[in-house]
Design a protein around this motif. Structure first.
Motif, PDB file in Angstrom:
ATOM      1  N   TYR A 177       0.829  -1.212   0.000  1.00  0.00           N
ATOM      2  CA  TYR A 177       0.000   0.000   0.000  1.00  0.00           C
ATOM      3  C   TYR A 177       0.860   1.257   0.000  1.00  0.00           C
ATOM      4  N   GLY A 178       2.047   1.172   0.622  1.00  0.00           N
ATOM      5  CA  GLY A 178       2.956   2.323   0.608  1.00  0.00           C
ATOM      6  C   GLY A 178       3.361   2.690  -0.812  1.00  0.00           C
ATOM      7  N   ILE A 179       3.753   1.682  -1.594  1.00  0.00           N
ATOM      8  CA  ILE A 179       4.135   1.916  -2.999  1.00  0.00           C
ATOM      9  C   ILE A 179       2.937   2.438  -3.792  1.00  0.00           C
ATOM     10  N   ALA A 180       1.768   1.826  -3.566  1.00  0.00           N
ATOM     11  CA  ALA A 180       0.559   2.237  -4.294  1.00  0.00           C
ATOM     12  C   ALA A 180       0.200   3.691  -4.012  1.00  0.00           C
ATOM     13  N   LEU A 181       0.301   4.107  -2.758  1.00  0.00           N
ATOM     14  CA  LEU A 181      -0.043   5.482  -2.394  1.00  0.00           C
ATOM     15  C   LEU A 181       0.980   6.484  -2.924  1.00  0.00           C
ATOM     16  N   ILE A 182       2.238   6.110  -2.941  1.00  0.00           N
ATOM     17  CA  ILE A 182       3.265   6.999  -3.503  1.00  0.00           C
ATOM     18  C   ILE A 182       3.044   7.195  -5.004  1.00  0.00           C
ATOM     19  N   LEU A 183       2.680   6.107  -5.696  1.00  0.00           N
ATOM     20  CA  LEU A 183       2.451   6.183  -7.141  1.00  0.00           C
ATOM     21  C   LEU A 183       1.300   7.123  -7.508  1.00  0.00           C
ATOM     22  N   THR A 184       0.342   7.317  -6.578  1.00  0.00           N
ATOM     23  CA  THR A 184      -0.817   8.167  -6.891  1.00  0.00           C
ATOM     24  C   THR A 184      -0.418   9.595  -7.244  1.00  0.00           C
ATOM     25  N   PHE A 185       0.764  10.016  -6.817  1.00  0.00           N
ATOM     26  CA  PHE A 185       1.213  11.391  -7.091  1.00  0.00           C
ATOM     27  C   PHE A 185       2.020  11.510  -8.382  1.00  0.00           C
ATOM     28  N   PHE A 186       2.201  10.380  -9.077  1.00  0.00           N
ATOM     29  CA  PHE A 186       3.031  10.397 -10.285  1.00  0.00           C
ATOM     30  C   PHE A 186       2.316   9.881 -11.531  1.00  0.00           C
ATOM     31  N   VAL A 187       1.086   9.409 -11.381  1.00  0.00           N
ATOM     32  CA  VAL A 187       0.372   8.865 -12.541  1.00  0.00           C
ATOM     33  C   VAL A 187      -0.881   9.697 -12.799  1.00  0.00           C
ATOM     34  N   PRO A 188      -1.434   9.646 -14.016  1.00  0.00           N
ATOM     35  CA  PRO A 188      -2.694  10.364 -14.294  1.00  0.00           C
ATOM     36  C   PRO A 188      -3.792   9.938 -13.326  1.00  0.00           C
ATOM     37  N   LYS A 189      -4.643  10.895 -12.951  1.00  0.00           N
ATOM     38  CA  LYS A 189      -5.678  10.629 -11.949  1.00  0.00           C
ATOM     39  C   LYS A 189      -6.563   9.444 -12.310  1.00  0.00           C
ATOM     40  N   ILE A 190      -6.865   9.304 -13.582  1.00  0.00           N
ATOM     41  CA  ILE A 190      -7.781   8.239 -13.980  1.00  0.00           C
ATOM     42  C   ILE A 190      -7.184   6.862 -13.702  1.00  0.00           C
ATOM     43  N   PHE A 191      -5.852   6.723 -13.836  1.00  0.00           N
ATOM     44  CA  PHE A 191      -5.231   5.434 -13.558  1.00  0.00           C
ATOM     45  C   PHE A 191      -5.248   5.112 -12.072  1.00  0.00           C
ATOM     46  N   THR A 192      -5.099   6.142 -11.234  1.00  0.00           N
ATOM     47  CA  THR A 192      -5.205   5.921  -9.786  1.00  0.00           C
ATOM     48  C   THR A 192      -6.592   5.415  -9.424  1.00  0.00           C
ATOM     49  N   ALA A 193      -7.622   6.070  -9.969  1.00  0.00           N
ATOM     50  CA  ALA A 193      -9.001   5.677  -9.674  1.00  0.00           C
ATOM     51  C   ALA A 193      -9.296   4.270 -10.180  1.00  0.00           C
ATOM     52  N   ILE A 194      -8.860   3.967 -11.408  1.00  0.00           N
ATOM     53  CA  ILE A 194      -9.083   2.634 -11.977  1.00  0.00           C
ATOM     54  C   ILE A 194      -8.355   1.578 -11.152  1.00  0.00           C
ATOM     55  N   ALA A 195      -7.123   1.879 -10.745  1.00  0.00           N
ATOM     56  CA  ALA A 195      -6.320   0.926  -9.981  1.00  0.00           C
ATOM     57  C   ALA A 195      -6.988   0.570  -8.656  1.00  0.00           C
ATOM     58  N   PHE A 196      -7.406   1.584  -7.909  1.00  0.00           N
ATOM     59  CA  PHE A 196      -8.013   1.310  -6.602  1.00  0.00           C
ATOM     60  C   PHE A 196      -9.409   0.707  -6.743  1.00  0.00           C
ATOM     61  N   ASP A 197     -10.118   1.015  -7.823  1.00  0.00           N
ATOM     62  CA  ASP A 197     -11.387   0.331  -8.103  1.00  0.00           C
ATOM     63  C   ASP A 197     -11.147  -1.135  -8.406  1.00  0.00           C
ATOM     64  N   SER A 198     -10.118  -1.402  -9.199  1.00  0.00           N
ATOM     65  CA  SER A 198      -9.865  -2.771  -9.651  1.00  0.00           C
ATOM     66  C   SER A 198      -9.526  -3.700  -8.492  1.00  0.00           C
ATOM     67  N   GLY A 199      -8.946  -3.151  -7.418  1.00  0.00           N
ATOM     68  CA  GLY A 199      -8.642  -3.980  -6.257  1.00  0.00           C
ATOM     69  C   GLY A 199      -9.890  -4.612  -5.677  1.00  0.00           C
ATOM     70  N   GLY A 200     -10.964  -3.806  -5.533  1.00  0.00           N
ATOM     71  CA  GLY A 200     -12.220  -4.346  -5.027  1.00  0.00           C
ATOM     72  C   GLY A 200     -12.911  -5.246  -6.020  1.00  0.00           C
ATOM     73  N   VAL A 201     -12.779  -4.931  -7.308  1.00  0.00           N
ATOM     74  CA  VAL A 201     -13.448  -5.701  -8.352  1.00  0.00           C
ATOM     75  C   VAL A 201     -12.807  -7.072  -8.540  1.00  0.00           C
ATOM     76  N   ALA A 202     -11.462  -7.127  -8.482  1.00  0.00           N
ATOM     77  CA  ALA A 202     -10.751  -8.383  -8.748  1.00  0.00           C
ATOM     78  C   ALA A 202     -10.969  -9.420  -7.659  1.00  0.00           C
ATOM     79  N   SER A 203     -11.217  -8.972  -6.437  1.00  0.00           N
ATOM     80  CA  SER A 203     -11.375  -9.900  -5.305  1.00  0.00           C
ATOM     81  C   SER A 203     -12.849 -10.272  -5.155  1.00  0.00           C
ATOM     82  N   GLY A 204     -13.353 -11.022  -6.133  1.00  0.00           N
ATOM     83  CA  GLY A 204     -14.766 -11.395  -6.172  1.00  0.00           C
ATOM     84  C   GLY A 204     -14.997 -12.851  -5.819  1.00  0.00           C
TER      85      GLY A 204
END
Length: 506
Positions: free
Chosen positions: A403-430
């Motif tokens: 989660y540390g790496i994931a949160l640091i990356l949020t400041f370096f990638v386009p906003k839409i990729f951050t949102a998609i990434a954190f959405d996908s975490g909940g979606v993939a664990s079905g």
């Protein structure tokens, strides 16, 4: 047969075939599966393919349109207090009805089921409100995620390791295939009414924030309950010895899943019905199309859940136990990675997410690239989960840096990729994770004599975590490529600058 349905079934066949082939290869090589269990798996596979095809068609016809219409209706009311009350109630009722939450609640020792269910439901409701308000007030998702996850880890530092695994697992199970399409479309509906050029970026992120609430709820409960005062509920063994018993089992269990899915779907359908009567007033043709879509969704989920629970769950646990008993049981790690790589494509909600990403971005972010990033992420997560099963290493050593790496990356990638990434975490664990990978880990852990609560549980949390990193790395690569080819990165077409002006009601 409906051409669209046939196409969806072909897509689901492509998704389910790889994991089926892997299981059959294991059966013919290192881990022969009893005939009855294998027969359950093969019938379950057929159910899975048909069910996923029906579900994805139903999501296209009903779940996504309903969510967008309700979201747009809430936004157009321009009453902030109305949005808060409606989203809070909706978040609570859909979570209480989520079947996977009922299963999780039974696994948590020393905590009465109603307490954990309602606590988690309130957590989802509160964070759904926060997620919708973020869209309205254009708050940056990365800042919110940083604040909330820092808070989570501070609380987690005072939490038993047994509760820690279950807490992070709860973030994945409460965002199931029934609620994810509707919640995602809800955000899209609200952002569309907002209408500015960043609105499409902000339409993602609802699932990400809704996954925080359950984790926080279980961590807070851990401060008041002692996990050592109870034991987890072991998975019941499913066996058949003849074709007659096999079909009798499926026929006997289908009514159970019919009731379960009906209970889970009814809050969403009822919610939409109220909006139709008092606000939307769609014509009969549109309503008929939505009703047909709901029926497809219902039938698809009943068939899908019957297949995964009766077919995949017993095979998962058997294979985990059998492979862990081998003298070269370290093969669990690479084998888990291979299964994780392919199994994510069999998650129904993953197809909904990837399609919405491709549609909203006009194809600039392709389904294939998101699926590839997800598959790599899940492969890594299952490999790490198998390492935990073999060694007993604390989940802290996985989730804290992850989660540390994931949160640091949020400041370096386009906003839409951050949102998609954190959405996908909940979606993939079905449901595929809960009914195949988790039993696989539990079977291996029991065979090795480990602590199931601390060592096997947590695999859902791992599956929810790694895509946050891999998809944001995809965004980083995407951004670098665009900077090389152009001075200005444009992910989406510009939209009008209209902003919703919400009234503050006292």
């Amino acid at each position: 047969m409906n051409k669209n349905l046939l196409l969806k079934i072909k897509e689901s066949l492509t998704s389910v075939l790889p994991i089926t082939v892997i299981v059959l290869i294991l059966h013919m090589t290192i881990s022969p599966i009893p005939k009855g269990t294998l027969a359950l798996f093969l019938v379950g596979t057929v159910f899975l393919i048909i069910g996923m095809g029906l579900f994805t068609l139903g999501a296209d016809l009903a779940m996504m349109p309903m969510g967008e219409l309700v979201g747009a209706g809430i936004a157009k009311s321009k009453k902030l207090i109305f949005m808060v009350i409606v989203s809070l109630i909706f978040g609570i009722i859909i979570t209480v009805a989520e079947p996977d939450l009922q299963v999780l609640a039974r696994q948590v020792p020393s905590v009465p089921d109603p307490i954990i269910i309602w606590s988690v439901a309130i957590g989802v409701g509160v964070f759904l409100v926060i997620a919708l308000l973020r869209i309205v007030f254009q708050l940056r998702l990365s800042y919110l995620l940083l604040i909330f996850y820092i808070g989570l880890f501070i609380i987690a530092a005072f939490t038993s390791v047994d509760f820690l695994s279950v807490a992070f697992d709860s973030g994945g199970v409460t965002t199931g295939p029934i609620t994810v399409p509707f919640i995602m479309a809800l955000g899209l509906g609200i952002s569309t009414v907002r209408g500015d050029k960043a609105s499409h970026d902000d339409s993602f992120g609802l699932v990400a924030l809704c996954s925080v609430g359950p984790i926080l709820a279980v961590l807070l409960m851990a401060l008041f309950y002692n996990p050592t005062s109870g034991t987890y509920e072991a998975l019941s063994k499913i066996e058949v010895h003849s074709i007659k018993e096999l079909f009798h089992l499926f026929i006997e269990e289908i009514p159970h899943y019919m009731k379960e899915v009906a209970i889970a779907l009814s809050p969403i359908v009822g919610f939409f019905g109220l909006f139709q009567v008092f606000s939307l007033k769609l014509n009969h043709r549109k309503i008929a199309k939505i009703i047909i879509g709901v029926l497809y969704t219902y039938m698809g989920l009943v068939i899908f859940l019957t297949g995964v629970n009766l077919g995949f769950l017993p095979v998962g646990k058997y294979l985990g136990s059998k492979i862990a008993s081998l003298p070269y049981n370290q093969i669990l790690i690479p084998l888990g990675m291979v299964m994780g790589f392919f199994i994510v494509t069999a998650e129904p909600a993953v197809h909904v997410l990837t399609k919405q990403v491709e549609n909203i971005t006009g194809g600039s972010i392709s389904r294939k690239s998101i699926l590839a990033s997800l598959s790599i992420g899940i492969a890594i997560s299952v490999g790490l989960a198998m390492l935990r099963v073999l060694t007993g290493i604390s989940i802290w050593y996985m989730i804290l840096p992850g989660y540390g790496i994931a949160l640091i990356l949020t400041f370096f990638v386009p906003k839409i990729f951050t949102a998609i990434a954190f959405d996908s975490g909940g979606v993939a664990s079905g449901p595929m994770t809960a009914t195949f990978l988790l039993p696989f880990a539990m079977g291996a852990c029991e065979q090795l004599g480990g602590n199931v609560l601390s060592d096997a549980f947590g695999i859902v949390a791992m599956v929810a975590m790694t895509p946050l990193v891999t998809i944001q790395i995809l965004g980083l690569v995407y951004n670098i490529k665009n900077r090389i080819s152009s001075d200005e990165v444009v992910l989406l077409p510009n939209e009008s600058e209209e902003i919703i002006d919400f009234e503050e009601d006292n």
